[in-house]
Design an enzyme around this catalytic site. Structure first.
Site, mmCIF file in Angstrom:
data_model
loop_
_atom_site.group_PDB
_atom_site.id
_atom_site.type_symbol
_atom_site.label_atom_id
_atom_site.label_comp_id
_atom_site.label_asym_id
_atom_site.label_seq_id
_atom_site.Cartn_x
_atom_site.Cartn_y
_atom_site.Cartn_z
ATOM 1 N N GLY A 1 79.599 50.119 50.572
ATOM 2 C CA GLY A 1 78.287 49.932 51.192
ATOM 3 C C GLY A 1 78.240 48.656 52.016
ATOM 4 C CB SER A 2 75.373 46.470 52.778
ATOM 5 O OG SER A 2 74.578 47.547 53.211
#
Lengths: 477, 604
Positions: free
Chosen positions: A221-222
């Site tokens: 993810g981020s």
């Protein structure tokens, strides 16, 4: 005819020598690997007769062999794991019928004293009629941090890695759920078999044997935006470089759209601000402009696409070559086919604290023979992942993430804390990530939450993972 | 040749000592197993000792009476290997829930021993076996194909090589091996001339004529058929290898070997391509650890061998029962685990000695059929050892062959003892001095060897020089002419010197070295002309051709067409390579080599 018969004799002799040669080869060349093979029950038996060496976390003995008292003549010793479930991800187990696991496996030859560095000891033991004794393995694990990380992770499926950014020493490595290795070391074959069945080794999604810290890469993810940001800085951008960040963009060649999760202003933001708010469209655009080549190179400098922590058989986090522009943009926000372990993300953050030098993670500090002679000593291995300038900028930007951005749940008053959250979509659910560090003393804490025991709701990096990282960082002080 | 060159000694006492030493290896294994695992002598150790050593001594006496000149080393090796095998089975019985294997196996050994003694007494002359080559071939293939008969044959572990009658099971291939060897030898002894002479050259290979090629093509096809239908790669390898080797020995043509290997490669490639069985075996061989559930046999054997290390865990101290089929296919691994790589090497060397004694018998023997049979059986035996020990140690893909004398299994054990019996009979005939060469008919017969060169010991030369008569030179013309199988004359003259450049390699040390040199450069001395004068029948025929062929079918073959046509040299010190007949003989060779004046003229 006799000439031919003699030739047949010669051929026969050649065949006989082939047999003899192959036997020699088997004994000389294959024996070591065959003895080390985990399926080799005979070797396990021989090892059960050895006073197996200890495994230590600092000065705490976490695995020991004591004389067996259960009356079973097959076994001279009983392997005992103090705080079994706590250290299971590190020690693994020594089982008679189901092989060995983790450090019990990777350092087996030291522990049973068959390593080539221990032949003198073996000879002395043999001559003196003493039971052979193995060497002790001293790990880098800090019991205090291990306990804090395990406590923080209870109630979740996931993994936490705590490491020293300057040496790469792994101070804590926790994976949840855990198991009690004492139940694998039992001399009761039936109980051992039942427990083995309950570990569901063939189902990695459910098995406690799955090491979610170093062997189970998942979408980061981020948190992957750290790598994209670093690549941009290396390419000449600064923290103040402006990036387009529409509220929503459509992936080229498809109708799928990508929105920003936070309010990033819908026009342009600085790189620093984009990291603070984790602006998806900004990083997708940034990734697109950097290109697959630059991101791949940067990811690989951080250790992607190669294996780490061989002590536990760590698996590679992967940044596969993006198939197209949409895939490239997806990968820039840590989705698509990018995967990473908490260990890998700890390495990335560690490089920012170490002036851009990536310290290869390790788990075994040294190996000491029964006479306390040091048989093996770890030497720090470092490689340049980013320039010192980039490292400093990244460090500052990550501190600002905690001070002014989504990382605020990790903030500790009076302590410099940096971090990056990540919430990786996975079908209907989501994984929560938080990769963080605190200074003085410098440690990196990387948290990965796969799911919660209490709810089927998706987990959030900022809301769920960051507080856990904070608890561990507090414990380090 | 050897008979006249060296007087072999009977070496009966040496054989007895070696038998006792050899038997003691296995017996020690039996005792040690018990000592190491339970710290006590086995309760029945005295009974076992009496039975075991009694068997050995009885066998020794029987063989010495029936075959006093037989090779004194073959039997001790056989008993040493058998003893080791029995001891390992007794040891494996310890850890096994199944019934004890030892009593059954010991019974099989006893049956094998009885079979050996019977053969020793009944088959004094191995050439009796060659009377019916086609019958033997047919019998051999019927045996081989028996497991394919529905209701009779059964399939075990993917290979259909067993037949069951009542509660008894049998692997007919074990006996078929010997029967086929005899039929191959008979066919080749018969056809060696045409096979080695006729042919066209293609691509540098001397190819035989199609009609001569027929039998090998048939045999090859049948081998392949067995391989495919019974899934028994090992047996096919064995038969085929033996046949190729025998045809090479018979003809001396390397082209046969090349053709044979090419055919085998083609057959093997087809087997790999069209059967899953062979491909799996190869996969298990190359990557056993990729198949932890299916290749356990090989994996465990490797673990056992590696864990035994150089000197082994000691009898009873390893865990050979972890390996599936530790008592049959994988007994080599079980032994390697407990007596070490060194022990397994010693076993391989025992096998090698056995094979070389068999080849030695083939060298010394004079009759082509006998030579081929001894060489073929010995080589097939070696191939079998190579295939199974090589399979166990991962030199080759594992084939389901038995480990001779060691593996559990009655049919194989009995067949192996029959093989020993035949080798003993052959060696007995080859080694006995011609003075004592007794044909079943009671006539000592002297005959020229196939290449008709002859070596005499210096002592004999001296005797000849002094005008001493050579020992008995009776020629029974009737016997020679009719050549009824078992009563064919015993050759007194081997075709070659049985020495290998003076090295003791082939001969052991028991024979005095008289001649050292390559066999085609033989020191030739005269064929004693006493035949005519001494024979009870003046003008008796002494036919080299008969020595070379000996079967009625061959008697019609013109001697001149044979590369081994008789050459009789009266040149006590000349060196002469084997060559066609000398002119002096050539023009006097009658069409019928058995005509009365052939021998007389040829030798004058």
């Amino acid at each position: 005819m006799n000439r031919q018969i003699r030739l047949v004799g010669l051929i026969s002799a050649v065949l006989v020598f082939a047999l003899l040669g192959n036997l020699t080869y088997l004994d000389l060349a294959r024996q070591t690997s065959l003895e080390a093979n985990p399926y080799n029950v005979r070797a396990r038996q021989a090892e059960a007769d050895v006073h197996r060496g200890q495994i230590l976390a600092g000065s705490t003995v976490i695995a020991d062999s004591v004389p067996s008292t259960d009356g079973n003549p097959t076994f001279a010793y009983q392997r005992v794991y103090s705080d079994g479930p706590l250290y299971a991800p590190v020690t693994g187990f020594f089982s008679y019928n189901y092989s060995t696991w983790a450090i019990e496996n990777s350092y087996n030859s030291y522990l049973v004293g068959t390593d080539s560095s221990q032949w003198v000891q073996r000879l002395i033991d043999m001559a003196s009629g003493r039971n052979p004794q193995g060497a002790s393995v001293v790990t880098t694990i800090d019991p205090k941090l291990q306990q804090a990380a395990a406590a923080a992770l209870s109630g979740y499926t996931g993994g936490i890695v705590v490491s020293d950014p300057h040496t790469g020493a792994v101070k804590a490595l926790v994976t949840s759920p855990s198991y009690d290795p004492n139940q694998m070391a039992t001399h009761d074959a039936t109980a051992e078999e039942d427990f083995w069945a309950s570990l569901k080794a063939d189902d990695p999604e459910a098995s406690p044997l799955t090491d979610r810290a170093s062997r189970d890469p998942k979408a980061p993810g981020s948190t992957f935006k750290m790598i994209v940001a670093a690549a941009a800085l290396e390419a000449g951008d600064t923290a103040d470089t402006m990036i387009d960040t529409p509220a929503e963009l459509t992936y080229p060649g498809s109708s799928v759209t990508l929105p920003n999760s936070a309010n990033c202003g819908n026009t342009q933001v600085t790189l620093a601000r984009a990291l603070q708010l984790s602006c998806n469209t900004a990083f997708a655009n940034l990734g697109r402009s950097l290109g697959a080549q630059a991101i791949t190179e940067q990811a690989e400098k951080f250790g992607f696409n190669s294996e780490h922590l061989p002590e536990l058989g760590g698996l590679a986090s992967e940044y596969p070559k993006p198939r197209d522009t949409a895939d490239l943009m997806r990968s820039a926000i840590g989705q698509g086919s990018v995967t990473a372990t908490p260990l890998q993300m700890a390495m990335v953050a560690g490089a920012f604290l170490n002036g851009g030098l990536l310290a290869e993670p390790y788990l075994v500090q040294e190996v000491r023979g029964p006479d306390l002679k040091v048989l093996y000593q770890h030497e720090t291995k470092q490689s340049q992942a980013v320039s010192p300038t980039t490292a400093q900028t990244m460090k500052d930007m990550m501190v600002s993430v905690v001070e002014k951005g989504l990382g605020s749940p990790a903030a500790i008053p009076g302590v410099t804390v940096g971090g990056k959250s990540g919430t990786a979509e996975n079908d209907e659910s989501s994984y929560g990530w938080f990769v963080s560090f605190s200074l003085d003393p410098d440690i990196v804490v990387s948290v990965f939450l796969e799911k919660s025991d209490s709810t089927d709701e998706g987990l959030w990096g900022s809301g769920d993972a960051a507080p856990l990282a904070k608890k561990v960082m507090e414990a380090s002080r | 040749m050897a008979e006249s060159a060296y007087t072999y000694r009977k070496r009966g006492f040496a054989q007895l000592v070696l038998i006792l030493v050899g038997q003691s290896i296995g017996f020690a294994g039996y005792i040690l197993t018990s000592l190491f695992s339970a710290n006590v002598l086995p309760s029945n150790w005295l009974l076992v000792a009496i039975c075991w050593y009694g068997l050995g001594v009885g066998l020794h006496i029987g063989v010495r009476i029936a075959l006093p000149w037989s090779d004194p080393i073959i039997l001790p090796i056989t008993l040493a290997l058998t003893g080791i095998g029995l001891a390992m089975l007794a040891r494996l019985d310890l850890g096994s829930q199944d019934g004890a294997m030892l009593p059954t196996q010991f019974a099989a050994v006893a049956v094998g021993v009885v079979a050996l003694v019977l053969i020793a007494f009944l088959l004094k002359d191995p050439r009796r076996l060659k009377g019916f080559p086609f019958l033997l071939s047919a019998a051999g293939f019927v045996l081989l194909l028996l497991p394919l008969v529905p209701g009779l044959g059964t399939s075990n572990y993917g290979s259909r090589i067993w037949i069951h009658v009542g509660s008894y099971s049998f692997q007919p291939a074990e006996v078929a091996k010997i029967v086929l060897a005899a039929s191959f030898a008979a066919y080749l002894a018969d056809k060696r001339d045409v096979l080695s002479n006729a042919g066209h050259r293609i691509l540098g290979l001397e190819l035989p004529r199609m009609r001569d090629l027929g039998p090998i093509a048939v045999l090859w096809t049948l081998s392949l058929a067995i391989m495919l239908f019974e899934n028994d790669l090992g047996t096919a390898l064995l038969f085929f290898g033996m046949f190729v080797m025998m045809i090479y020995v018979a003809t001396g043509r390397v082209s046969w070997v090349i053709i044979g290997l090419a055919l085998f490669a083609a057959g093997g490639a087809a087997a790999i391509r069209f059967t899953s069985h062979v491909q799996r075996r190869i996969d298990f061989w190359l990557h056993p650890f990729d198949y932890p559930d299916d290749a356990t046999q090989i994996i465990q054997a490797q673990f056992g061998l590696s864990h035994g290390g150089l000197f082994g865990s000691g009898w009873g101290k390893g865990r050979p029962n972890l390996t599936i089929f530790a008592s049959s296919d994988m007994i080599g691994a079980a032994l390697g685990e407990e007596i070490g790589v060194v022990g397994l090497m010693a076993i391989v060397i025992l096998y090698a000695l056995f094979v070389f004694r068999g080849l030695k018998a083939a060298l010394v023997a004079t009759d082509p059929f006998t030579k081929l049979l001894a060489a073929g059986l010995s080589f097939a035996f070696l191939l079998q050892v190579f295939a199974i020990i090589g399979g166990v140690t991962r030199l080759l893909p594992l084939t389901g062959l038995t480990t001779p004398f060691l593996s559990q299994g009655g049919s194989a054990m009995i067949a192996d003892w029959i093989l020993v019996a035949i080798l003993l009979v052959i060696s007995n005939q080859a080694r006995q001095p011609q003075a004592e060469a007794e044909t079943p008919a009671g006539h000592g017969v002297t005959e020229l060897g196939e290449e008709s060169t002859q070596i005499f010991s210096t002592r004999e030369l001296a005797q000849i020089g002094k005008g001493a008569t050579r020992p008995v030179q009776h020629i029974d013309v009737e016997q020679v002419r009719l050549g009824p199988g078992g009563t064919a004359p015993v050759p007194a003259v081997a075709d070659q010197v049985t020495d290998f450049g003076g090295a003791g390699f082939w001969r052991g040390s028991e024979e005095p070295t008289v001649y050292t040199g390559s066999d085609d450069q033989t020191v030739v001395s005269s064929l004693p002309p006493q035949a005519g004068s001494e024979s009870s029948q003046p003008g008796a025929t002494h036919s080299p051709g008969a020595a070379a062929t000996g079967s009625p079918a061959n008697l019609a073959a013109p001697a001149a067409s044979s590369p081994t046509s008789p050459t009789v040299r009266i040149a006590p010190t000349a060196t002469a390579p084997a060559s066609p007949a000398t002119p002096g003989v050539d023009d006097s060779i009658p069409d019928d080599p058995f005509s009365d004046d052939f021998f007389g003229r040829g030798t004058e």
